[in-house]
Structure formats: C-alpha cells, structure tokens
Design an enzyme around this catalytic site. Structure first.
Site, PDB file in Angstrom:
ATOM      1  CE  LYS A   1       5.466   3.527  -0.131  1.00  0.00           C
ATOM      2  NZ  LYS A   1       6.260   2.224  -1.149  1.00  0.00           N
TER       3      LYS A   1
ATOM      4  NE  ARG B   1      10.435  -3.020  -6.089  1.00  0.00           N
ATOM      5  CZ  ARG B   1       9.033  -1.698  -4.743  1.00  0.00           C
ATOM      6  NH1 ARG B   1       9.794  -0.992  -4.115  1.00  0.00           N
ATOM      7  NH2 ARG B   1       8.008  -2.088  -5.083  1.00  0.00           N
TER       8      ARG B   1
ATOM      9  N   PRO C   1       0.349  -1.192  -0.176  1.00  0.00           N
ATOM     10  CG  PRO C   1      -0.459  -1.629   1.457  1.00  0.00           C
ATOM     11  CD  PRO C   1      -0.101  -2.054   0.755  1.00  0.00           C
ATOM     12  CD  GLU C   2       2.774   2.567  -4.377  1.00  0.00           C
ATOM     13  OE1 GLU C   2       3.310   3.940  -4.959  1.00  0.00           O
ATOM     14  OE2 GLU C   2       2.555   2.083  -4.761  1.00  0.00           O
TER      15      GLU C   2
END
Length: 269
Positions: free
Chosen positions: A55, A258, A2-3
């Site tokens: 976050k 990433r 979750p961002e």
C-alpha cells in the site's frame, strides 16, 4: 484505507506525469511530516521511477534515495500545476520541473512521507509479503505463508507480511468469490481452497484496478477523481442485502477487530 488497486492507480499516474522530472523544491506545512522529511527533503533529485509496494508509493530518486509515501486512512496524492487553486488539507508540496507539483493532502493527518536510503529501502521491502500481481503469488507460496497459522483467514489476508496490498474491502470480496468463510483457520485451508483464493484475490484486485479503485470516503486518484469499483462489490458494506449468487442476506461480523462481510450460505465454515 486505500488498498492495492487505489495505490496502483495513483502510482501509474505519477509514473506517467513525473518520471524523468526533478524535484526542485519541497514545502512542508505539517509539523508531523516536517519531522519525517526534515533535512532529508529531496531537493534537486531526479525521479527515476514511481513504484508501488503493498500500500506504499515509492519515488526512486537519482541520488539513490527513495521518497516513500503512505496515504493511510484519508490521504490523497495529487498531480497539479503550481498555479492550480490550492487543495484542502495540504500537508506537503513537491515542486518539479515544468511547474508540475505533487501535493500530499490529508485531513486526518495519518499519512506519512519520508526519504530513506537504499539499505533502509531494501529492509522496508523485505518486511512486506508477496505481491499479488507477481509471479511469486502462487498456491504453493501462499500455502507456505499460511502454514501453522491458527488465526482466521480474513485476519491472515490483512497481514501485510503475508500478502502485501490487500485490505478489508478486497479481502471480503476475494473470500466471497472463493466461497470461503472468513472465519476458517488460515493454516487449515487445503490445496484446492488456497488455489481458489489465489485466483479470487487476483480477480478482485484486477477488477478494482480497472475501475480506478473503490471510493467510499476520501479516496481519489492523482487527478482528484473518485474510483468506481464500489458499484461492483458483492458483499462489502452490503449487510442485509441479498447475496448476488444465492440471494441469502449478507451478514457481518467483527473478526480480528475488523468488520467482515460474507454470505452465510455460500461461505459456510
């Protein structure tokens, strides 16, 4: 993971349903969380406010302590009634006044929850970067944070000490909107490029928040509902599909460990 939009969505619901109530009991079902909470469990502490920082979710308590939670990869923070059916992967339950309960569930057990004092909370906040929705998120301030950095701009955007709350999804989407290659050296962006990036970051985060967040796996809001922003994404996880702007096939590449998604035509180096 979750961002900002996902965590802010949960924070707003928690604020709406729990502010002004008191935590009366805490049950911890996972030894990892029991180690973090331990004797610091906030029994009989009122909730003054619920805020998001990057976050992280923070419940500000009336005894000056702060309950800080991070959902990490697969966590959910849910608002339930005490007599609601049990949720899967329950790691901790915070029972409030009026039979309201905050449940922290996490199948992968990476999420964290701890109670800290005011000094530690100040130190925690100081380690995080600019909040994208704050007045401090300006072209000038972001340029200063990027100055002299040789890492790719995609890697810099994921650095939480530079910009708090942005992760892989919204970084890819913002760079596409700003027409910037994720491989550009962060410290080499000119004023126009940084200004475009600031606007793009705000835009994609607002869109994500409006849609209740992005759900590809386990993310759900505080009522257990998935987000809908995955329907609005332009490049993230769209490798091989046409760019919505120029119809060139979206490509992906690992940058700083990433996977990044981008249009090779719209986002030339």
């Amino acid at each position: 993971m979750p961002e900002l939009p996902e965590v802010e969505t949960v924070a707003r619901r928690l604020r709406e349903t729990t502010r002004g109530l008191a935590i009366r009991a805490v049950e911890v079902f996972d030894p990892k969380l029991d180690h973090l909470l331990g004797e610091q469990s906030p029994l009989d502490a009122g909730i003054l406010d619920v805020v998001r920082r990057g976050k992280f979710l923070a419940l500000l308590l009336d005894d000056d302590r702060v309950l800080v939670m991070h959902m990490m990869m697969s966590g959910r923070i849910l608002v339930r009634r005490v007599d609601d059916p049990p949720d899967k992967y329950l790691r901790a339950a915070f029972t409030l006044d009026g039979q309201t309960q905050i449940r922290f569930c996490d199948p992968r057990r990476f999420g964290t929850a701890r109670v800290i004092g005011p000094d530690d909370y100040k130190g925690f906040q100081s380690r995080l970067g600019i909040e994208p929705f704050s007045r401090h998120f300006t072209t000038r301030n972001l340029t200063r944070r990027l100055e002299g950095r040789t890492v790719a701009i995609k890697t810099a955007l994921l650095n939480q000490s530079i910009l708090a709350g942005v992760g892989n999804i919204y970084a890819d989407e913002a760079l596409w909107r700003a027409r910037l290659s994720p491989l550009l050296p962060a410290g080499k962006l000119d004023h126009r490029q940084v200004a475009s990036l600031v606007r793009a970051v705000r835009r994609v985060l607002r869109d994500g928040l409006k849609a209740g967040g992005t759900t590809f796996g386990s993310y759900a809001d505080a009522d257990g509902r998935p987000g809908e922003n995955q329907q609005n994404l332009n490049v993230f996880r769209r490798t091989g599909r046409p760019c919505p702007r120029c119809r060139t096939a979206i490509e992906s590449e690992v940058i700083g460990s990433r996977t990044s998604h981008f249009c090779p035509r719209c986002q030339r180096r």
